[in-house]
Design a protein around this motif. Structure first.
Motif, short mmCIF file in Angstrom:
data_model
loop_
_atom_site.label_atom_id
_atom_site.label_comp_id
_atom_site.label_asym_id
_atom_site.label_seq_id
_atom_site.Cartn_x
_atom_site.Cartn_y
_atom_site.Cartn_z
N LEU A 8 -7.17 4.49 6.26
CA LEU A 8 -7.09 3.08 6.61
C LEU A 8 -6.04 2.86 7.71
CD1 LEU A 8 -7.84 0.05 5.87
CD2 LEU A 8 -5.82 0.14 4.43
N ILE A 9 -4.88 3.49 7.56
CA ILE A 9 -3.82 3.37 8.55
C ILE A 9 -4.25 3.96 9.88
CG2 ILE A 9 -1.49 4.16 9.15
CD1 ILE A 9 -0.83 3.83 6.10
N LEU B 210 0.84 -1.20 0.00
CA LEU B 210 0.00 0.00 0.00
C LEU B 210 0.87 1.25 0.00
CD1 LEU B 210 -2.76 -0.90 2.63
CD2 LEU B 210 -2.89 -1.03 0.14
N ASN B 211 0.41 2.26 -0.71
CA ASN B 211 1.05 3.57 -0.71
C ASN B 211 0.58 4.31 0.54
OD1 ASN B 211 1.87 6.19 -1.08
ND2 ASN B 211 1.07 6.38 -3.16
N LYS B 212 1.49 4.53 1.49
CA LYS B 212 1.12 5.15 2.77
C LYS B 212 0.68 6.60 2.62
CE LYS B 212 4.97 4.54 4.79
NZ LYS B 212 6.03 4.58 5.81
N SER C 221 -1.22 7.89 0.16
CA SER C 221 -2.52 8.02 -0.48
C SER C 221 -3.57 8.41 0.56
CB SER C 221 -2.90 6.69 -1.14
OG SER C 221 -4.28 6.64 -1.44
N SER D 268 -6.84 7.73 0.83
CA SER D 268 -7.69 6.63 1.32
C SER D 268 -6.87 5.66 2.18
CB SER D 268 -8.35 5.89 0.16
OG SER D 268 -7.38 5.36 -0.71
N ASN D 269 -5.61 5.44 1.83
CA ASN D 269 -4.76 4.56 2.64
C ASN D 269 -4.39 5.21 3.96
OD1 ASN D 269 -4.87 2.63 0.66
ND2 ASN D 269 -2.89 3.15 -0.22
N SER D 270 -4.26 6.53 3.98
CA SER D 270 -3.98 7.24 5.23
C SER D 270 -5.09 7.02 6.23
CB SER D 270 -3.79 8.73 4.98
OG SER D 270 -2.65 8.96 4.19
#
Length: 79
Positions: free
Chosen positions: A58-59, A48-50, A52, A54-56
């Motif tokens: 999620l994290i 995953l691209n940290k 991004s 949407s990924n931020s």
């Protein structure tokens, strides 16, 4: 700081493999530094691209679960 590698953590929003470091003497989500995060996809692990958006999010949702996992593992090692 202590390095961690979680080979598999099952959550309500996916299965993840995470590595990084954390400051176990001050166990707060702010003290977890994720170096690499992967999600289990249909064809295996997907990095995953940290950065991004949407990924931020999620994290951010994953951090409390990681903290619980790390604390449980750390307490088990000390016992």
């Amino acid at each position: 700081m202590q390095i961690f590698n979680i080979s598999r953590i099952n959550t309500d929003f996916g299965i993840f493999r995470v590595s990084g470091d954390w400051y176990f003497k001050k166990p707060e989500v702010e003290n977890i530094n994720i170096k690499s995060i992967e999600v289990m996809g249909t064809d295996g692990w997907v990095l995953l691209n940290k950065t991004s958006g949407s990924n931020s999010q999620l994290i951010i949702n994953l951090l409390p679960l990681l903290l619980s996992h790390l604390l449980l593992k750390h307490c088990t090692v000390l016992a």
